[in-house]
Design a protein around this motif. Structure first.
Motif, PDB file in Angstrom:
ATOM      1  N   GLU A   1       0.837  -1.209   0.000  1.00  0.00           N
ATOM      2  CA  GLU A   1       0.000   0.000   0.000  1.00  0.00           C
ATOM      3  C   GLU A   1       0.870   1.257   0.000  1.00  0.00           C
ATOM      4  O   GLU A   1       0.553   2.242  -0.672  1.00  0.00           O
ATOM      5  CB  GLU A   1      -0.932  -0.014   1.210  1.00  0.00           C
ATOM      6  CG  GLU A   1      -1.867   1.179   1.304  1.00  0.00           C
ATOM      7  CD  GLU A   1      -2.808   1.304   0.100  1.00  0.00           C
ATOM      8  OE1 GLU A   1      -3.290   2.430  -0.150  1.00  0.00           O
ATOM      9  OE2 GLU A   1      -3.055   0.294  -0.573  1.00  0.00           O
ATOM     10  N   GLU A   2       1.967   1.229   0.743  1.00  0.00           N
ATOM     11  CA  GLU A   2       2.876   2.374   0.733  1.00  0.00           C
ATOM     12  C   GLU A   2       3.476   2.597  -0.645  1.00  0.00           C
ATOM     13  O   GLU A   2       3.750   3.738  -1.041  1.00  0.00           O
ATOM     14  CB  GLU A   2       4.010   2.154   1.747  1.00  0.00           C
ATOM     15  CG  GLU A   2       3.580   2.282   3.197  1.00  0.00           C
ATOM     16  CD  GLU A   2       4.744   2.113   4.154  1.00  0.00           C
ATOM     17  OE1 GLU A   2       5.830   1.666   3.696  1.00  0.00           O
ATOM     18  OE2 GLU A   2       4.587   2.448   5.333  1.00  0.00           O
ATOM     19  N   THR A   3       3.660   1.530  -1.392  1.00  0.00           N
ATOM     20  CA  THR A   3       4.270   1.615  -2.726  1.00  0.00           C
ATOM     21  C   THR A   3       3.263   1.988  -3.799  1.00  0.00           C
ATOM     22  O   THR A   3       3.551   2.815  -4.681  1.00  0.00           O
ATOM     23  CB  THR A   3       4.922   0.261  -3.095  1.00  0.00           C
ATOM     24  OG1 THR A   3       5.863  -0.109  -2.089  1.00  0.00           O
ATOM     25  CG2 THR A   3       5.632   0.364  -4.442  1.00  0.00           C
ATOM     26  N   ASN A   4       2.050   1.404  -3.729  1.00  0.00           N
ATOM     27  CA  ASN A   4       1.099   1.548  -4.837  1.00  0.00           C
ATOM     28  C   ASN A   4      -0.125   2.399  -4.524  1.00  0.00           C
ATOM     29  O   ASN A   4      -0.799   2.873  -5.455  1.00  0.00           O
ATOM     30  CB  ASN A   4       0.631   0.156  -5.291  1.00  0.00           C
ATOM     31  CG  ASN A   4       1.777  -0.702  -5.785  1.00  0.00           C
ATOM     32  OD1 ASN A   4       2.409  -0.394  -6.787  1.00  0.00           O
ATOM     33  ND2 ASN A   4       2.063  -1.782  -5.065  1.00  0.00           N
ATOM     34  N   ASN A   5      -0.460   2.551  -3.257  1.00  0.00           N
ATOM     35  CA  ASN A   5      -1.609   3.382  -2.856  1.00  0.00           C
ATOM     36  C   ASN A   5      -2.934   2.911  -3.459  1.00  0.00           C
ATOM     37  O   ASN A   5      -3.862   3.695  -3.611  1.00  0.00           O
ATOM     38  CB  ASN A   5      -1.392   4.843  -3.268  1.00  0.00           C
ATOM     39  CG  ASN A   5      -0.922   5.695  -2.105  1.00  0.00           C
ATOM     40  OD1 ASN A   5      -1.020   5.291  -0.956  1.00  0.00           O
ATOM     41  ND2 ASN A   5      -0.418   6.877  -2.403  1.00  0.00           N
ATOM     42  N   GLU A   6      -3.066   1.645  -3.757  1.00  0.00           N
ATOM     43  CA  GLU A   6      -4.275   1.152  -4.429  1.00  0.00           C
ATOM     44  C   GLU A   6      -5.500   1.211  -3.528  1.00  0.00           C
ATOM     45  O   GLU A   6      -6.574   1.646  -3.943  1.00  0.00           O
ATOM     46  CB  GLU A   6      -4.057  -0.284  -4.915  1.00  0.00           C
ATOM     47  CG  GLU A   6      -3.146  -0.392  -6.116  1.00  0.00           C
ATOM     48  CD  GLU A   6      -3.070  -1.808  -6.653  1.00  0.00           C
ATOM     49  OE1 GLU A   6      -3.773  -2.692  -6.096  1.00  0.00           O
ATOM     50  OE2 GLU A   6      -2.309  -2.041  -7.604  1.00  0.00           O
ATOM     51  N   PHE A   7      -5.356   0.758  -2.292  1.00  0.00           N
ATOM     52  CA  PHE A   7      -6.506   0.705  -1.393  1.00  0.00           C
ATOM     53  C   PHE A   7      -7.000   2.110  -1.060  1.00  0.00           C
ATOM     54  O   PHE A   7      -8.210   2.365  -1.051  1.00  0.00           O
ATOM     55  CB  PHE A   7      -6.124  -0.039  -0.109  1.00  0.00           C
ATOM     56  CG  PHE A   7      -7.265  -0.223   0.850  1.00  0.00           C
ATOM     57  CD1 PHE A   7      -8.300  -1.092   0.567  1.00  0.00           C
ATOM     58  CD2 PHE A   7      -7.308   0.480   2.055  1.00  0.00           C
ATOM     59  CE1 PHE A   7      -9.366  -1.265   1.451  1.00  0.00           C
ATOM     60  CE2 PHE A   7      -8.358   0.322   2.929  1.00  0.00           C
ATOM     61  CZ  PHE A   7      -9.389  -0.554   2.635  1.00  0.00           C
ATOM     62  N   LEU A   8      -6.065   3.033  -0.822  1.00  0.00           N
ATOM     63  CA  LEU A   8      -6.448   4.410  -0.514  1.00  0.00           C
ATOM     64  C   LEU A   8      -7.157   5.055  -1.700  1.00  0.00           C
ATOM     65  O   LEU A   8      -8.182   5.728  -1.529  1.00  0.00           O
ATOM     66  CB  LEU A   8      -5.206   5.221  -0.131  1.00  0.00           C
ATOM     67  CG  LEU A   8      -5.437   6.696   0.209  1.00  0.00           C
ATOM     68  CD1 LEU A   8      -6.380   6.845   1.393  1.00  0.00           C
ATOM     69  CD2 LEU A   8      -4.103   7.393   0.494  1.00  0.00           C
ATOM     70  N   ARG A   9      -6.629   4.828  -2.910  1.00  0.00           N
ATOM     71  CA  ARG A   9      -7.261   5.401  -4.100  1.00  0.00           C
ATOM     72  C   ARG A   9      -8.665   4.825  -4.305  1.00  0.00           C
ATOM     73  O   ARG A   9      -9.593   5.552  -4.695  1.00  0.00           O
ATOM     74  CB  ARG A   9      -6.403   5.125  -5.335  1.00  0.00           C
ATOM     75  CG  ARG A   9      -5.190   6.033  -5.441  1.00  0.00           C
ATOM     76  CD  ARG A   9      -4.697   6.102  -6.893  1.00  0.00           C
ATOM     77  NE  ARG A   9      -4.339   4.782  -7.395  1.00  0.00           N
ATOM     78  CZ  ARG A   9      -3.114   4.280  -7.358  1.00  0.00           C
ATOM     79  NH1 ARG A   9      -2.134   4.993  -6.824  1.00  0.00           N
ATOM     80  NH2 ARG A   9      -2.862   3.075  -7.829  1.00  0.00           N
TER      81      ARG A   9
END
Length: 306
Positions: free
Chosen positions: A288-296
């Protein structure tokens, strides 16, 4: 009452990652352990068999009279050799099951937000079986290389020991994160190794410290598990000595020591499975820190709702 779902796909601080791991164990320990025992039932039976062969062989050799070549039969030596071979094979197979089961379990836990059937764990393992086998072979090669490097650094006082521990945590983390990468989105071997390598070295300090902390905490859990049979065996040995019972030739003592040794091995193996769960929690945090998928995805949901 429904079991609370613990979300791992957050940009958590180091302490929160550790907390997420133990919250997962708090709410899912019974379900995880029950399914773990089902998947490892045959391995457990074979492990007890190996323990019996090793204990019988050792106690048989200890009771032999070596004077002038008396009782010089090789029966107990064969027990030791066969037991050791079976034990090594079982540990290898169980390690394969541990990494696969824990990774598949955690991937399903995240993908279905805690609501999944046990059969989906096996389905996920079966889907990735070819990749798993190749990865295990590569892992064995990496571990062999690590042993050679460790022997070299063993000759260097203090600093060599620190390097050995650092390499151990690094290799374990790389292996655990790469294995988790296989199950998260069904990646192939090259993609999983690439992502595991990237995650390990992009968060090197966190990975090594996390491995140290989790290793200590899992060791405490392991010691807690084996403390009960250890206490029972200690009491048995104490009263047997007080009663002048010959432990070496006692059949009951053989059974007690076999079960005690088997419990020790099972606790060690279970600790290995828990370690992979811990690295699964770390994997989702770094991902998540690398890709930010869940936050997006959460931000997109807010936009749609509005």
């Amino acid at each position: 009452m429904n079991t609370p779902y613990i979300e791992f796909r957050n940009r958590n601080a180091f302490g929160d990652i550790i907390n997420s791991y133990f919250l997962f164990l708090k709410y899912n320990f019974k379900k995880y352990t029950a399914l773990y025992l089902r998947y490892n039932a045959l391995s457990i039976i074979l492990l007890i068999t190996a323990s019996y062969l090793l204990v019988t062989g050792f106690m048989g050799l200890a009771s032999r009279d070596f004077r002038f070549g008396m009782n010089n039969d090789g029966e107990h030596t064969i027990y030791l050799i066969v037991g050791a071979i079976v034990l090594v094979l079982i540990l290898f197979i169980t390690a394969l099951i541990n990494y696969s089961f824990s990774s598949a379990y955690l991937a399903n836990y995240v993908n279905y937000e805690g609501e999944f059937e046990s059969k989906t764990v096996w389905q996920k393992i079966r889907t990735n079986l070819g990749t798993i086998l190749i990865f295990i072979v590569l892992g064995a090669g990496l571990y062999f290389g690590y042993l050679i490097v460790s022997i070299i650094f063993a000759f260097i006082p203090i600093i060599g020991m620190l390097i050995q521990y650092g390499l151990s945590f690094l290799l374990t983390a790389f292996f655990g994160l790469s294995f988790m990468s296989i199950f998260s989105t069904d990646k192939n071997i090259s993609e999983a190794l690439s992502e595991g390598w990237s995650f390990t070295f992009s968060s090197l300090g966190k990975v090594i410290l996390y491995g140290l902390v989790i290793g200590i905490l899992n060791l405490m859990i392991t010691m807690l598990i084996i403390s009960i049979p250890g206490f029972i065996i200690a009491i048995y040995v104490y009263f047997s000595i007080e009663s002048h019972v010959d432990l070496i030739t006692s059949v009951f003592a053989n059974v007690v020591f076999t079960l005690g040794f088997a419990m020790f091995l099972l606790a060690f193996i279970y600790s290995q499975a828990l370690s992979q769960v811990a690295y699964g929690v770390l994997y989702y945090n770094i991902y998540e820190e690398t890709n930010n998928e869940f936050l997006r995805s959460k931000i997109d949901q807010i936009g749609v709702n509005e």
